[in-house]
Design an enzyme around this catalytic site. Structure first.
Site, PDB file in Angstrom:
ATOM      1  N   HIS A 177     -31.243  19.959 -18.908  1.00 15.82           N
ATOM      2  CA  HIS A 177     -32.616  19.046 -19.581  1.00 15.82           C
ATOM      3  C   HIS A 177     -32.067  18.327 -20.447  1.00 15.82           C
ATOM      4  CE1 HIS A 177     -29.037  21.283 -22.342  1.00 15.82           C
ATOM      5  NE2 HIS A 177     -30.055  20.586 -23.684  1.00 15.82           N
ATOM      6  N   HIS A 193     -30.327  16.753 -23.991  1.00 16.71           N
ATOM      7  CA  HIS A 193     -29.875  15.998 -24.145  1.00 16.71           C
ATOM      8  C   HIS A 193     -28.756  15.785 -23.387  1.00 16.71           C
ATOM      9  CE1 HIS A 193     -31.356  19.399 -27.505  1.00 16.71           C
ATOM     10  NE2 HIS A 193     -32.651  18.336 -27.215  1.00 16.71           N
ATOM     11  N   ASP A 248     -25.408  15.631 -24.999  1.00 14.71           N
ATOM     12  CA  ASP A 248     -24.174  16.321 -24.743  1.00 14.71           C
ATOM     13  C   ASP A 248     -24.226  16.995 -23.550  1.00 14.71           C
ATOM     14  OD1 ASP A 248     -25.965  17.850 -25.628  1.00 14.71           O
ATOM     15  OD2 ASP A 248     -24.662  19.315 -26.685  1.00 14.71           O
ATOM     16  N   HIS A 249     -25.089  17.233 -22.453  1.00 19.01           N
ATOM     17  CA  HIS A 249     -26.012  17.557 -20.952  1.00 19.01           C
ATOM     18  C   HIS A 249     -25.737  16.850 -20.139  1.00 19.01           C
ATOM     19  CE1 HIS A 249     -26.125  21.821 -22.711  1.00 19.01           C
ATOM     20  NE2 HIS A 249     -26.275  21.048 -23.536  1.00 19.01           N
ATOM     21  N   HIS A 286     -36.282  24.944 -25.862  1.00 20.12           N
ATOM     22  CA  HIS A 286     -35.657  24.176 -26.726  1.00 20.12           C
ATOM     23  C   HIS A 286     -35.411  22.645 -26.260  1.00 20.12           C
ATOM     24  CE1 HIS A 286     -31.565  23.405 -27.880  1.00 20.12           C
ATOM     25  NE2 HIS A 286     -30.624  21.976 -26.544  1.00 20.12           N
ATOM     26  N   ASP A 346     -29.649  25.038 -22.583  1.00 18.02           N
ATOM     27  CA  ASP A 346     -29.351  25.890 -23.744  1.00 18.02           C
ATOM     28  C   ASP A 346     -30.239  26.415 -24.774  1.00 18.02           C
ATOM     29  OD1 ASP A 346     -26.990  24.035 -24.350  1.00 18.02           O
ATOM     30  OD2 ASP A 346     -27.612  22.092 -25.966  1.00 18.02           O
ATOM     31  N   HIS A 375     -22.399  25.935 -24.124  1.00 12.06           N
ATOM     32  CA  HIS A 375     -21.476  25.940 -24.518  1.00 12.06           C
ATOM     33  C   HIS A 375     -20.949  27.420 -25.436  1.00 12.06           C
ATOM     34  CE1 HIS A 375     -23.188  22.420 -27.562  1.00 12.06           C
ATOM     35  NE2 HIS A 375     -24.245  22.570 -26.329  1.00 12.06           N
TER      36      HIS A 375
HETATM   37 ZN   LIG Z   1     -29.524  20.935 -25.919  1.00 13.40          ZN
END
Ligand SMILES: [Zn+2]
Length: 257
Positions: free
Chosen positions: A56, A58, A60-61, A114, A131, A169
């Protein structure tokens, strides 16, 4: 005969994992929020990046993808319908991602909730679910409804019990604390807390989980269980029993926990 695939957890930020698949000297990474841990691994092991998969959009990915591509162009797979500037291969539910250098292919599953078009990659008894599903928990419904997120988790729970679950995570211990509040008498949950606490004490990942383990301990996929329904009703102060409503109550409760 291709070599067996290894899956190595590379840590990024505080608690992200960049799951790194390796066969021989070929490597693919899932959700590289940062490039440096991957670049360090490639250099230390003298191996070559052949593909990047994103679940996805985001940061942090996907935040490390552009820097990884500076070292050499490789295909970047990720969800069609999410704003990921570095994508080269937009995929969606029903597509297959074949990583020939690794001798593995993945089925793409649509698991929105999400984010709007979050995907998972499933193949070779492994699930990379970003996530959406966490060990003993689940992601927040940022861009979708709780109902959508619940349907996505149900889709994942239909995979074989022995499937290895690689989440984005390391949230397991805090998820277990919430799960125990919801289901204090779940023996499998108490056992899980003890074994996962031992892993964390040694600074080891609690992942991968399995679908079977999530079915036994994760309250978000146990919303038909009387104990979970009772706790959700107590939290809400009213009676609901349909799974999607119980799920929505748990998601709200966890956000405030
Ligand atoms: Zn995420």
């Amino acid at each position: 005969m291709p070599e067996k695939i290894q899956v190595i957890p590379l840590r990024a930020f505080n608690d992200n994992y960049v799951w790194t698949l390796r066969s021989g000297s070929s490597v693919a990474v899932v959700d590289p929020g940062q490039a440096q841990p991957v670049l360090d691994y490639l250099a230390a092991e003298n191996v070559r990046l052949v593909a990047i998969l994103a679940t996805h959009h985001h940061q942090d990915h996907v935040g490390g993808i552009a820097e990884l591509l500076e070292a050499g162009k490789v295909p970047v797979y990720g969800p069609r319908g999410e704003p990921i500037a570095t994508l080269t291969q937009a995929v969606g539910g029903g597509d297959t991602v074949s990583l020939e250098q690794l001798g593995v292919s993945f089925e793409v599953l649509d698991i929105p909730g999400h984010t709007r078009a979050h995907v998972a990659y499933y193949g070779a008894n492994m699930l990379f679910c970003g996530d959406t599903l966490f060990a003993c928990g689940c992601g927040k419904a940022f861009e979708g409804t709780p109902q959508q997120l619940y349907a996505s988790l149900e889709k994942l729970m239909a995979l074989p019990d022995e499937t290895l679950v690689y989440c984005g995570h390391e949230y397991t211990m805090s998820n277990i604390r919430f799960a125990k509040t919801v289901e204090p008498d779940n023996v499998a949950l108490v056992e899980r807390e003890a074994s996962d606490a031992r892993l964390r004490a040694e600074n080891r990942p609690t992942l991968p989980s399995t679908i079977a383990r999530e079915k036994a301990t994760n309250p978000f996929v146990r919303v038909s269980r009387p104990a979970v329904v009772a706790s959700a009703n107590k939290y809400l102060g009213k009676r609901v029993s349909d799974p999607a409503s119980v799920f929505a109550a748990l998601r709200k409760w966890k956000n405030e926990f």
